[in-house]
Design a protein around this motif. Structure first.
Motif, PDB file in Angstrom:
ATOM      1  N   VAL A  35      32.105  52.266  26.703  1.00 43.02           N
ATOM      2  CA  VAL A  35      31.007  52.453  27.651  1.00 43.02           C
ATOM      3  C   VAL A  35      30.063  53.506  27.071  1.00 43.02           C
ATOM      4  O   VAL A  35      30.413  54.682  26.974  1.00 43.02           O
ATOM      5  N   ASP A  36      28.891  53.060  26.649  1.00 43.34           N
ATOM      6  CA  ASP A  36      27.912  53.911  25.976  1.00 43.34           C
ATOM      7  C   ASP A  36      26.572  53.668  26.663  1.00 43.34           C
ATOM      8  O   ASP A  36      25.736  52.909  26.200  1.00 43.34           O
ATOM      9  N   ASP A  37      26.380  54.341  27.796  1.00 40.46           N
ATOM     10  CA  ASP A  37      25.339  53.928  28.727  1.00 40.46           C
ATOM     11  C   ASP A  37      24.783  55.152  29.439  1.00 40.46           C
ATOM     12  O   ASP A  37      25.501  56.114  29.686  1.00 40.46           O
ATOM     13  N   ASN A  38      23.507  55.106  29.793  1.00 40.07           N
ATOM     14  CA  ASN A  38      22.898  56.211  30.535  1.00 40.07           C
ATOM     15  C   ASN A  38      23.362  56.284  31.984  1.00 40.07           C
ATOM     16  O   ASN A  38      23.173  57.315  32.641  1.00 40.07           O
ATOM     17  N   ASP A  39      23.955  55.207  32.500  1.00 39.93           N
ATOM     18  CA  ASP A  39      24.316  55.155  33.916  1.00 39.93           C
ATOM     19  C   ASP A  39      25.816  55.188  34.173  1.00 39.93           C
ATOM     20  O   ASP A  39      26.236  55.352  35.319  1.00 39.93           O
ATOM     21  N   TYR A  40      26.618  55.011  33.131  1.00 38.20           N
ATOM     22  CA  TYR A  40      28.070  54.948  33.305  1.00 38.20           C
ATOM     23  C   TYR A  40      28.759  55.772  32.215  1.00 38.20           C
ATOM     24  O   TYR A  40      28.261  55.884  31.094  1.00 38.20           O
ATOM     25  N   GLY A  41      29.920  56.290  32.550  1.00 40.09           N
ATOM     26  CA  GLY A  41      30.762  56.926  31.547  1.00 40.09           C
ATOM     27  C   GLY A  41      30.325  58.316  31.138  1.00 40.09           C
ATOM     28  O   GLY A  41      29.392  58.909  31.679  1.00 40.09           O
ATOM     29  N   TRP A  42      31.034  58.852  30.129  1.00 38.14           N
ATOM     30  CA  TRP A  42      30.870  60.246  29.711  1.00 38.14           C
ATOM     31  C   TRP A  42      29.459  60.543  29.219  1.00 38.14           C
ATOM     32  O   TRP A  42      28.916  61.617  29.492  1.00 38.14           O
ATOM     33  N   ARG A  43      28.857  59.616  28.474  1.00 31.24           N
ATOM     34  CA  ARG A  43      27.486  59.832  27.996  1.00 31.24           C
ATOM     35  C   ARG A  43      26.524  60.092  29.148  1.00 31.24           C
ATOM     36  O   ARG A  43      25.575  60.884  29.010  1.00 31.24           O
ATOM     37  N   SER A  44      26.752  59.459  30.282  1.00 31.87           N
ATOM     38  CA  SER A  44      25.808  59.569  31.396  1.00 31.87           C
ATOM     39  C   SER A  44      25.753  60.978  31.978  1.00 31.87           C
ATOM     40  O   SER A  44      24.828  61.300  32.720  1.00 31.87           O
ATOM     41  N   ILE A  45      26.730  61.820  31.645  1.00 31.89           N
ATOM     42  CA  ILE A  45      26.666  63.228  32.064  1.00 31.89           C
ATOM     43  C   ILE A  45      25.319  63.827  31.667  1.00 31.89           C
ATOM     44  O   ILE A  45      24.720  64.607  32.414  1.00 31.89           O
ATOM     45  N   PHE A  46      24.813  63.454  30.507  1.00 30.27           N
ATOM     46  CA  PHE A  46      23.611  64.069  29.942  1.00 30.27           C
ATOM     47  C   PHE A  46      22.350  63.268  30.218  1.00 30.27           C
ATOM     48  O   PHE A  46      21.252  63.757  29.970  1.00 30.27           O
ATOM     49  N   ALA A  47      22.497  62.055  30.726  1.00 34.79           N
ATOM     50  CA  ALA A  47      21.343  61.179  30.890  1.00 34.79           C
ATOM     51  C   ALA A  47      21.018  60.845  32.337  1.00 34.79           C
ATOM     52  O   ALA A  47      19.861  60.589  32.662  1.00 34.79           O
ATOM     53  N   ARG A  48      22.014  60.871  33.202  1.00 35.02           N
ATOM     54  CA  ARG A  48      21.833  60.339  34.550  1.00 35.02           C
ATOM     55  C   ARG A  48      20.947  61.223  35.418  1.00 35.02           C
ATOM     56  O   ARG A  48      20.753  62.417  35.137  1.00 35.02           O
ATOM     57  N   GLY A  49      20.412  60.613  36.452  1.00 37.07           N
ATOM     58  CA  GLY A  49      19.623  61.356  37.419  1.00 37.07           C
ATOM     59  C   GLY A  49      20.499  62.151  38.366  1.00 37.07           C
ATOM     60  O   GLY A  49      21.724  62.235  38.206  1.00 37.07           O
ATOM     61  N   GLN A  50      19.880  62.719  39.376  1.00 36.14           N
ATOM     62  CA  GLN A  50      20.569  63.642  40.277  1.00 36.14           C
ATOM     63  C   GLN A  50      21.279  62.880  41.403  1.00 36.14           C
ATOM     64  O   GLN A  50      20.960  63.033  42.573  1.00 36.14           O
ATOM     65  N   ASP A  51      22.274  62.097  41.023  1.00 41.44           N
ATOM     66  CA  ASP A  51      23.024  61.333  42.010  1.00 41.44           C
ATOM     67  C   ASP A  51      24.345  62.026  42.319  1.00 41.44           C
ATOM     68  O   ASP A  51      24.572  63.172  41.929  1.00 41.44           O
ATOM     69  N   ALA A  52      25.233  61.312  43.017  1.00 38.63           N
ATOM     70  CA  ALA A  52      26.499  61.913  43.432  1.00 38.63           C
ATOM     71  C   ALA A  52      27.347  62.340  42.235  1.00 38.63           C
ATOM     72  O   ALA A  52      27.971  63.414  42.254  1.00 38.63           O
ATOM     73  N   TYR A  98      26.294  63.140  39.206  1.00 36.50           N
ATOM     74  CA  TYR A  98      25.642  64.332  38.651  1.00 36.50           C
ATOM     75  C   TYR A  98      26.153  65.585  39.361  1.00 36.50           C
ATOM     76  O   TYR A  98      26.459  66.607  38.730  1.00 36.50           O
ATOM     77  N   ASN A  99      26.254  65.498  40.671  1.00 35.23           N
ATOM     78  CA  ASN A  99      26.666  66.664  41.453  1.00 35.23           C
ATOM     79  C   ASN A  99      28.138  67.023  41.282  1.00 35.23           C
ATOM     80  O   ASN A  99      28.541  68.136  41.605  1.00 35.23           O
ATOM     81  N   THR A 100      28.949  66.101  40.772  1.00 34.21           N
ATOM     82  CA  THR A 100      30.361  66.433  40.535  1.00 34.21           C
ATOM     83  C   THR A 100      30.559  67.166  39.222  1.00 34.21           C
ATOM     84  O   THR A 100      31.635  67.731  38.992  1.00 34.21           O
ATOM     85  N   GLU A 101      29.555  67.170  38.349  1.00 31.36           N
ATOM     86  CA  GLU A 101      29.704  67.796  37.029  1.00 31.36           C
ATOM     87  C   GLU A 101      28.780  68.980  36.820  1.00 31.36           C
ATOM     88  O   GLU A 101      29.198  70.024  36.317  1.00 31.36           O
ATOM     89  N   TRP A 102      27.515  68.839  37.223  1.00 34.31           N
ATOM     90  CA  TRP A 102      26.553  69.879  36.870  1.00 34.31           C
ATOM     91  C   TRP A 102      26.544  71.023  37.870  1.00 34.31           C
ATOM     92  O   TRP A 102      26.498  70.814  39.070  1.00 34.31           O
ATOM     93  N   ILE A 103      26.554  72.219  37.326  1.00 34.28           N
ATOM     94  CA  ILE A 103      26.510  73.450  38.109  1.00 34.28           C
ATOM     95  C   ILE A 103      25.163  74.141  37.946  1.00 34.28           C
ATOM     96  O   ILE A 103      24.622  74.696  38.903  1.00 34.28           O
ATOM     97  N   TRP A 104      24.609  74.080  36.727  1.00 37.43           N
ATOM     98  CA  TRP A 104      23.323  74.736  36.456  1.00 37.43           C
ATOM     99  C   TRP A 104      22.603  73.946  35.373  1.00 37.43           C
ATOM    100  O   TRP A 104      23.141  73.745  34.274  1.00 37.43           O
ATOM    101  N   MET A 105      21.400  73.481  35.681  1.00 40.78           N
ATOM    102  CA  MET A 105      20.592  72.720  34.734  1.00 40.78           C
ATOM    103  C   MET A 105      19.122  72.913  35.059  1.00 40.78           C
ATOM    104  O   MET A 105      18.741  72.936  36.220  1.00 40.78           O
ATOM    105  N   LEU A 106      18.314  73.020  34.015  1.00 36.34           N
ATOM    106  CA  LEU A 106      16.864  73.100  34.171  1.00 36.34           C
ATOM    107  C   LEU A 106      16.212  71.936  33.436  1.00 36.34           C
ATOM    108  O   LEU A 106      16.771  71.404  32.473  1.00 36.34           O
ATOM    109  N   TYR A 107      15.013  71.550  33.895  1.00 36.34           N
ATOM    110  CA  TYR A 107      14.340  70.345  33.421  1.00 36.34           C
ATOM    111  C   TYR A 107      13.025  70.676  32.725  1.00 36.34           C
ATOM    112  O   TYR A 107      12.277  71.552  33.162  1.00 36.34           O
TER     113      TYR A 107
END
Length: 580
Positions: A290-307, A309-318
């Motif tokens: 799974v090498d995708d912006n919406d699924y799997g480990w890679r998506s940690i860095f690509a996905r939008g601010q969905d549910a 995203y909120n389980t992994e990110w604590i601090w991020m700036l855009y």
């Protein structure tokens, strides 16, 4: 006054961190109410973003996982050799002090505001705590890089006033950390801004909830650093206590947030390493990763601010084209539309290749393929580029629009730092479980026996200290779905085999394991040099950092490897603190 970044927050919140000069207002027009206070805080974070490139370059290129390309200039080459001249742009301390002095000015004015009843005590406590914590974080980063730094808490007229050592003597890193702990642990409000706060809003399409520093993560890091100097179990336990509060942010009914949960094997709707199964493939296959912006480990860095995203990110700036500063990471990392200045080291690649995946026994760590890719024959670090390029062709979607993110803190780093603290406080088994294959398995009297059994008296840590109490029960007869039952560990989420400990509860062995896993999981996210340096200081073992950097340079064919190792063995760890 030294406050060029503060602007009134327009009612429409049209720009997030835009700090164009025409928006600056006269001092008498600022700090009238809570909206002005919010504008000041957003301005500080806008100023902070100017540190992004310097922070990532210094913390990654000085360490073992990143090296320069043939395109790199002398300044970057000096950084990778840890032989940095005083006029090197990456060694310039002014960007740190621009943020620090603006924080000081904001703190002074917040104190005036609350004294004049221009906002409530609760509004003051939250915003004052945020600014003090942000200043402490910047000071910690400066201390890690320079070793000794001036500690200034007053509002100054010009940044050059910092150079007056008669007024602002330098503090060594250990004394600085003591000071930062005293100041930060005394702030009246340590939680995050809650929904309903005027600072938790939507600006330019982004929810601001994760824009602000997490004070408890910061305090955990400060105590973890102090434990490196003091060798104190108490400091390690205080660090673990703060980290655990963040790990359990969602409460007992939230099994996912910051808990490093298992994968959803049938849907891959998760942030774990996984493999697609389209009905034609009955076993795991490398080309089905799974090498995708919406699924799997890679998506940690690509996905939008969905549910998720909120389980992994604590601090991020855009970074966004509609506000400054410009995203610096395209130029740094990309060979398509950027200058391609740095790349993964061969030592980093070898580290991923040395792992073995669970179930399928593939002899590599799939995070390798998701962290960097070979494009046009060159290894390219991708974590910062997924929102800039097309997700399948890896060509820029626009050479002019350069969106991106600055990754500052996420759940994996939280767990790894917690594991380091727990291990130093003698909780080897807890540390091992969180790094490897999770709490349920490692605290089970009969692991692998399935769920159809009574787990009342197992799958728990039963530790007398609150900082180490985990309930991970997952069983039936009776049914248990305890708060930590979905935890699978950092390596478990990456689909890797648990590492052996050969029956020994070795503090050093497990600490080495934590550092190695941090490199595999957190590569290029801006924490590597700090992690290596902290361990070297704790053990009084300069070879710990020197050998890793030497190994990087040797594998990448750098003829200065031996000279670099000699400098680091002599504890020449810090940058020159100087500005003209």
């Amino acid at each position: 006054m030294l406050l060029p970044v503060v602007a009134l927050l327009a009612a429409s919140c049209k720009k997030m961190f835009d700090v164009k000069p025409e928006q600056v207002v006269d001092q008498t027009q600022m700090y009238r109410n809570v909206n002005d206070a919010d504008a000041a805080i957003l301005g500080l974070y806008g100023k902070l973003m100017n540190l992004a490139k310097q922070h990532v370059v210094l913390n990654e290129l000085r360490a073992d996982l990143m090296d320069v390309t043939d395109n790199a200039n002398d300044a970057l080459k000096q950084v990778t050799l840890n032989n940095v001249a005083s006029n090197n742009t990456y060694a310039d301390p002014r960007a740190y002090y621009q943020v620090i002095l603006n924080c000081n000015d904001v703190i002074k004015n917040f104190q005036i505001m609350v004294a004049n009843k221009k906002f409530t005590r609760d509004e003051f406590n939250q915003r004052y705590g945020d600014v003090v914590a942000l200043r402490s974080w910047v000071y910690l980063q400066a201390g890690i890089q320079y070793g000794t730094v001036p500690y200034v808490t007053s509002a100054l007229e010009t940044i050059d006033d910092v150079k007056d050592e008669s007024k602002f003597p330098r503090l060594s890193l250990d004394k600085l950390i003591d000071t930062l702990i005293k100041v930060t642990d005394s702030i009246p409000y340590k939680d995050v801004y809650v929904t309903g706060s005027s600072l938790v809003t939507t600006i330019d399409g982004y929810n601001t909830g994760k824009f602000f520093i997490n004070k408890k993560c910061l305090l955990g890091d400060l105590y973890l650093w102090r434990s490196a100097f003091t060798k104190s179990d108490i400091d390690a336990r205080l660090a673990a206590g703060y980290y655990k509060q963040v790990m359990e942010t969602g409460g007992n009914g939230d099994y996912d947030t910051y808990r490093i949960k298992w994968s959803e094997v049938t849907t891959n709707n998760d942030i774990a390493v996984g493999y697609w199964n389209d009905g034609r493939v009955n076993q795991y296959s490398e080309n089905m990763l799974v090498d995708d912006n919406d699924y799997g480990w890679r998506s940690i860095f690509a996905r939008g601010q969905d549910a998720l995203y909120n389980t992994e990110w604590i601090w991020m700036l855009y970074f966004n084209a509609s506000f400054s500063p410009e995203n610096p990471f395209i130029d740094l990392f990309s060979n398509r539309g950027g200058s391609y200045l740095v790349k993964p080291s061969q030592a980093a690649i070898d580290g991923w290749d040395a792992q073995v995946q669970s179930d399928n026994n593939f002899p590599y760590d799939a995070r390798k393929r998701l962290t960097y890719k070979t494009l046009d024959g060159q290894p390219v670090i991708m974590k910062y580029l997924y929102n800039y390029v097309d997700e399948t062709t890896y060509l820029p979607t626009s050479l002019l629009n350069k969106p991106g993110k600055w990754f500052l803190y996420r759940a994996a780093q939280l767990h790894l730092h917690y594991a380091e603290a727990a291990n130093r406080d003698g909780r080897h088994k807890i540390a091992y479980a969180l790094v490897n294959n999770g709490l349920s398995y490692n605290f089970d009297n009969s692991p692998g026996a399935g769920t159809k059994r009574d787990v009342t008296n197992t799958q728990q840590t039963f530790d007398p200290e609150t900082a180490y109490q985990f309930d991970a029960r997952y069983g039936d007869n009776p049914t248990f779905r305890a708060p930590w039952h979905r935890n699978v560990g950092i390596r478990g989420r990456a689909h890797l085999k648990a590492l052996p400990v050969n029956g020994a509860d070795s503090t050093t062995l497990i600490e080495n394991m934590i550092v190695d896993e941090s490199g595999l999981e957190l590569a290029y996210e801006g924490s590597r040099w700090a992690d290596l340096l902290r361990i070297a200081i704790r053990r009084n073992e300069p070879a710990f950092v020197a050998d890793k950097v030497y190994n990087k340079l040797v594998k990448d064919g750098n003829g200065s490897a031996a000279a670099t190792r000699a400098r680091l063995l002599a504890k020449d760890w810090f940058l020159p603190f100087k500005w003209e």
